[in-house]
Scaffold this motif. Sequence first.
Motif, PDB file in Angstrom:
ATOM      1  N   GLY A   9       0.898  -1.323   0.058  1.00 15.39           N
ATOM      2  CA  GLY A   9       0.038   0.126  -0.143  1.00 15.39           C
ATOM      3  C   GLY A   9       0.726   1.101  -0.160  1.00 15.39           C
ATOM      4  O   GLY A   9       2.024   1.239   0.470  1.00 15.39           O
ATOM      5  N   MET A  10       0.254   2.228  -0.253  1.00 17.64           N
ATOM      6  CA  MET A  10       0.915   3.605  -0.220  1.00 17.64           C
ATOM      7  C   MET A  10       0.191   4.705   0.105  1.00 17.64           C
ATOM      8  O   MET A  10      -1.290   4.444   0.103  1.00 17.64           O
ATOM      9  N   GLN A  11       0.331   5.506   0.825  1.00 18.44           N
ATOM     10  CA  GLN A  11      -0.681   6.757   1.706  1.00 18.44           C
ATOM     11  C   GLN A  11      -0.904   7.836   0.709  1.00 18.44           C
ATOM     12  O   GLN A  11      -0.005   8.066  -0.058  1.00 18.44           O
ATOM     13  N   PRO A  12      -2.084   8.174   0.327  1.00 21.47           N
ATOM     14  CA  PRO A  12      -2.488   9.366  -0.401  1.00 21.47           C
ATOM     15  C   PRO A  12      -1.904  10.738   0.195  1.00 21.47           C
ATOM     16  O   PRO A  12      -2.886  11.423   0.581  1.00 21.47           O
ATOM     17  N   SER A  16       0.685  14.095  -6.038  1.00 19.04           N
ATOM     18  CA  SER A  16       1.541  13.285  -6.914  1.00 19.04           C
ATOM     19  C   SER A  16       2.683  12.337  -6.427  1.00 19.04           C
ATOM     20  O   SER A  16       3.057  12.804  -5.341  1.00 19.04           O
ATOM     21  N   LEU A  17       2.748  11.027  -6.933  1.00 18.58           N
ATOM     22  CA  LEU A  17       3.587  10.226  -6.640  1.00 18.58           C
ATOM     23  C   LEU A  17       5.071  10.979  -7.103  1.00 18.58           C
ATOM     24  O   LEU A  17       5.025  11.884  -7.983  1.00 18.58           O
ATOM     25  N   GLN A  18       6.005  10.437  -6.633  1.00 18.27           N
ATOM     26  CA  GLN A  18       7.570  11.016  -6.927  1.00 18.27           C
ATOM     27  C   GLN A  18       8.120   9.846  -7.591  1.00 18.27           C
ATOM     28  O   GLN A  18       7.489   8.694  -7.517  1.00 18.27           O
ATOM     29  N   LEU A  19       9.181  10.298  -8.488  1.00 17.40           N
ATOM     30  CA  LEU A  19       9.896   9.187  -9.567  1.00 17.40           C
ATOM     31  C   LEU A  19      10.126   7.910  -8.530  1.00 17.40           C
ATOM     32  O   LEU A  19      10.178   6.839  -9.181  1.00 17.40           O
ATOM     33  N   VAL A  43      -3.759   3.570   1.338  1.00 24.08           N
ATOM     34  CA  VAL A  43      -3.952   3.708   2.977  1.00 24.08           C
ATOM     35  C   VAL A  43      -4.225   4.833   3.425  1.00 24.08           C
ATOM     36  O   VAL A  43      -3.437   5.597   4.213  1.00 24.08           O
ATOM     37  N   ASN A  44      -5.562   5.245   3.218  1.00 22.07           N
ATOM     38  CA  ASN A  44      -6.186   6.604   3.407  1.00 22.07           C
ATOM     39  C   ASN A  44      -6.370   6.593   5.246  1.00 22.07           C
ATOM     40  O   ASN A  44      -6.140   7.825   5.762  1.00 22.07           O
ATOM     41  N   LEU A  45      -6.328   5.496   6.028  1.00 19.70           N
ATOM     42  CA  LEU A  45      -6.477   5.517   7.311  1.00 19.70           C
ATOM     43  C   LEU A  45      -5.217   6.081   7.880  1.00 19.70           C
ATOM     44  O   LEU A  45      -5.084   6.440   9.136  1.00 19.70           O
ATOM     45  N   ARG A  60      -6.846  13.370  -2.946  1.00 27.34           N
ATOM     46  CA  ARG A  60      -5.585  12.603  -3.209  1.00 27.34           C
ATOM     47  C   ARG A  60      -5.475  11.087  -3.131  1.00 27.34           C
ATOM     48  O   ARG A  60      -5.068  10.418  -3.936  1.00 27.34           O
ATOM     49  N   THR A  61      -6.873  10.654  -2.610  1.00 24.02           N
ATOM     50  CA  THR A  61      -7.049   9.201  -2.409  1.00 24.02           C
ATOM     51  C   THR A  61      -7.330   8.812  -3.817  1.00 24.02           C
ATOM     52  O   THR A  61      -6.886   7.754  -4.399  1.00 24.02           O
TER      53      THR A  61
END
Length: 330
Positions: A9-12, A16-19, A43-45, A60-61
């Motif tokens: 998972g990744m946090q919102p 924008s995501l980075q490279l 993982v918005n929580l 962002r999500t």
Amino acid sequence: TPKPVLFSGMQPSSDSLQLGNYIGALSQWTKMQEDYDAFFCVVNLHAITVGQDPAELAARTRRTAAQYIAAGIDPAKSTLFVQSQVSAHAELAWVLNTLTGFGEASRMTQFKDKSQRFGADTASVGLFTYPILMAADILLYQAASVPVGEDQRQHVELTRDLATRFNSRFGETFVVPEAQIPQGTAKIYDLQEPTAKMSKSAETEAGLIKVLDPANVTKKKIMRAVTDDEGEIRFDRAAKPGVSNLLTIYSVLSGRTIESIETEYAGRGYGDLKKGLVEVVEESLAPVRNRTEELLADPAELDRLLSGAAARANEVANRTLDTVYERMGL
Ligand code: ADP
Ligand code: NA
């Protein structure tokens, strides 16, 4: 035979995501989704542990989910869902809170690092128990494999300890997962401070290549990247971190070896290398950026994809949670 389960998972936490997220996570996940029953979670929580603007978090999500798909996560092959749409995450996290020692949680180094930004008294208890929610994320899906960066290794260790502890107290329930830290995945550094990891939570954006930035913004950042006074294009991480970082990005995105790039640019200036890199980066990111914009132009369709995935995630997660409650006498 069913495929092994993978969770990541990744946090919102950014528009924008980075490279580095693209190279170190999304591109890897895209390859792995063929061999695993993969669950990819926004993982918005986790994101609310440091405070949020509600409208911004919602946007962002969606943007994070859209970037996953644009980079190649196929919603037909993988379960790409939003954490808050599966209530079992919060429920299992509570159960695991009761199995975690206060001292054990206190040893998590990421909390120590992150809480310094707020001061120990104002950091939330949610930030403190962040790794326990992450353990719940992973264990609900019976994941065998958890692709993460090196900085998450300690959290996966805690997850393993909690799974083993639950299994021995209440009976075999959880698969004990393994961290899968991609070997040979290049670490990408900040363009302005090339000894620090590129990060979407960096304080200044000048050294950050953002996946969704327009081409001219990325170009400007690359042309202004920090180098050195030597004037020679060669890879030397210790003595020439800036140039080495540019060579690494060039190599990873073009699929060429560092040596062949060094040879091509031998006797030329840093400006030439940077111009070449601008093209290589644009060639990789333009399709992701364009596809993301397309997906965001049809939010109803994106929401439909996400709620379909959440339905499947709920089914799997609730099966695990039912067993947990039953074993615990709840
Ligand atoms: P960020 O620091 O941008 O918030 P995260 O800590 O959320 O990134 O990491 C998400 C994923 O992206 C992890 O799997 C991590 O390994 C990968 N990643 C993040 N930054 C980099 C980087 N600079 N180089 C390579 N991979 C990275
Ligand atoms: Na982060």
